[in-house]
Design an enzyme around this catalytic site. Structure first.
Site, PDB file in Angstrom:
ATOM      1  N   ASP A 100     -13.476 -26.625 -20.603  1.00 38.39           N
ATOM      2  CA  ASP A 100     -13.827 -27.938 -19.923  1.00 38.39           C
ATOM      3  C   ASP A 100     -13.646 -28.226 -18.229  1.00 38.39           C
ATOM      4  O   ASP A 100     -14.537 -28.577 -17.652  1.00 38.39           O
ATOM      5  CB  ASP A 100     -13.183 -29.149 -20.749  1.00 38.39           C
ATOM      6  CG  ASP A 100     -11.637 -28.942 -20.517  1.00 38.39           C
ATOM      7  OD1 ASP A 100     -11.073 -27.792 -20.245  1.00 38.39           O
ATOM      8  OD2 ASP A 100     -10.899 -29.624 -21.163  1.00 38.39           O
ATOM      9  N   ASP A 118      -8.767 -25.102 -13.576  1.00 30.92           N
ATOM     10  CA  ASP A 118      -7.857 -25.799 -12.659  1.00 30.92           C
ATOM     11  C   ASP A 118      -7.158 -24.799 -11.840  1.00 30.92           C
ATOM     12  O   ASP A 118      -7.747 -23.922 -11.030  1.00 30.92           O
ATOM     13  CB  ASP A 118      -6.798 -26.942 -13.621  1.00 30.92           C
ATOM     14  CG  ASP A 118      -6.358 -27.905 -12.502  1.00 30.92           C
ATOM     15  OD1 ASP A 118      -5.280 -27.285 -11.894  1.00 30.92           O
ATOM     16  OD2 ASP A 118      -6.587 -29.048 -12.401  1.00 30.92           O
ATOM     17  N   THR A 119      -5.884 -24.450 -12.372  1.00 29.85           N
ATOM     18  CA  THR A 119      -5.195 -23.418 -11.582  1.00 29.85           C
ATOM     19  C   THR A 119      -5.777 -21.892 -12.012  1.00 29.85           C
ATOM     20  O   THR A 119      -5.672 -21.115 -11.321  1.00 29.85           O
ATOM     21  CB  THR A 119      -3.690 -23.235 -12.039  1.00 29.85           C
ATOM     22  OG1 THR A 119      -3.596 -23.091 -13.620  1.00 29.85           O
ATOM     23  CG2 THR A 119      -2.937 -24.430 -11.674  1.00 29.85           C
TER      24      THR A 119
HETATM   25  P1  IMP Z   1      -5.461 -24.512 -16.134  1.00 29.41           P
HETATM   26  O1  IMP Z   1      -6.919 -23.924 -15.219  1.00 29.41           O
HETATM   27  O2  IMP Z   1      -4.730 -23.282 -16.259  1.00 29.41           O
HETATM   28  O3  IMP Z   1      -4.457 -25.135 -14.731  1.00 29.41           O
HETATM   29  O4  IMP Z   1      -5.543 -25.445 -16.922  1.00 29.41           O
HETATM   30  C1  IMP Z   1      -6.581 -25.977 -17.043  1.00 29.41           C
HETATM   31  C2  IMP Z   1      -6.595 -26.877 -18.099  1.00 29.41           C
HETATM   32  O5  IMP Z   1      -5.629 -28.016 -17.850  1.00 29.41           O
HETATM   33  C3  IMP Z   1      -7.768 -27.898 -18.634  1.00 29.41           C
HETATM   34  O6  IMP Z   1      -8.446 -27.217 -19.640  1.00 29.41           O
HETATM   35  C4  IMP Z   1      -7.471 -29.242 -19.082  1.00 29.41           C
HETATM   36  O7  IMP Z   1      -6.924 -29.170 -20.442  1.00 29.41           O
HETATM   37  C5  IMP Z   1      -6.132 -29.182 -17.990  1.00 29.41           C
HETATM   38  N1  IMP Z   1      -6.571 -30.238 -16.956  1.00 29.41           N
HETATM   39  C6  IMP Z   1      -6.532 -29.647 -15.562  1.00 29.41           C
HETATM   40  N2  IMP Z   1      -7.113 -30.600 -14.686  1.00 29.41           N
HETATM   41  C7  IMP Z   1      -7.148 -31.505 -15.304  1.00 29.41           C
HETATM   42  C8  IMP Z   1      -7.781 -32.934 -14.890  1.00 29.41           C
HETATM   43  O8  IMP Z   1      -7.961 -33.212 -13.925  1.00 29.41           O
HETATM   44  N3  IMP Z   1      -7.932 -33.917 -16.054  1.00 29.41           N
HETATM   45  C9  IMP Z   1      -7.584 -33.757 -17.164  1.00 29.41           C
HETATM   46  N4  IMP Z   1      -7.236 -32.401 -17.669  1.00 29.41           N
HETATM   47  C10 IMP Z   1      -6.933 -31.424 -16.763  1.00 29.41           C
HETATM   48 MG    MG Z   2      -8.256 -27.372 -21.704  1.00 24.90          MG
END
Ligand code: IMP
Ligand code: MG
Length: 177
Positions: A101, A104-105
């Site tokens: 979806d 992010d990181t």
């Molecule tokens: P990352 O890329 O490992 O940090 O994790 C991404 C996950 O963190 C996404 O799939 C979401 O579940 C959650 N996430 C990161 N940013 C957001 C945001 O702005 N809104 C809601 N969920 C987020």
């Molecule tokens: Mg997610």
């Protein structure tokens, strides 16, 4: 725990989403013509995007599966990702697209990409509906994406805040009061 008050402000409309998803699906249709394609969705956030995406991909060699992880925010280490549901089918010779979806990181995505790569699929690509490159701390090539946005907390179209708002048909910014 007391919930903080917030308001929601639409940043991507339902119509824009529909149009963009069709464009991504058309690209995938072309790229995987005649190939076995396994679309792997990350639970739970990617389910909405994945459904719309697969309805718009023209292929009779398309299958889907899901993976699920819990991410612990306490430390910034890749070992803090715990697998709740893995893929239990053989991946040899398969072309995978991992669907998220929101990227992010990139910690969860990189973890899964590496975990699946050792099972020798033919190829692995990454598809995210929302990309927030300014928050990235892992080096990841994004092959298909819906939108790039700035550093905002967003909800809707499968994306949650405390499990809520996944059912919003648009993407909205969550603004704390
Ligand atoms: P990352 O890329 O490992 O940090 O994790 C991404 C996950 O963190 C996404 O799939 C979401 O579940 C959650 N996430 C990161 N940013 C957001 C945001 O702005 N809104 C809601 N969920 C987020
Ligand atoms: Mg997610």
């Amino acid at each position: 725990m007391e919930e903080r008050k917030y308001t929601l402000k639409e940043i991507i409309s339902k119509d824009e989403i529909e149009k963009r998803v069709k464009e991504i699906a058309e690209q995938i249709t072309k790229d995987y013509e005649g190939k076995e394609l396994l679309i792997v969705g990350m639970l739970k956030g990617a389910t909405t995007f994945l459904s719309d995406l697969i309805f718009n991909i023209k292929s009779d060699k398309l299958t889907i599966d899901f993976i699920s992880v819990a991410k612990y925010d306490s430390k910034d280490d890749i070992a803090e990702v715990k697998v709740i549901k893995d893929l239990d089918q053989p991946l040899e010779g398969k072309n995978l697209i991992i669907v998220e979806d929101i990227l992010d990181t990139g910690k969860v995505m990189l973890y899964f990409k590496e975990r699946l790569a050792v099972r020798h699929p033919e190829s692995i690509k990454i598809c995210t509906f929302i990309d927030i490159p300014s928050r990235r701390d892992k080096d990841i090539v994004v092959d298909y994406k819906g939108y790039t946005i700035d550093d905002k907390f967003i909800v809707g179209y499968g994306i949650d805040y405390n499990e809520k708002h996944r059912n919003l048909q648009n993407i909205s910014e969550l603004i704390f009061e």
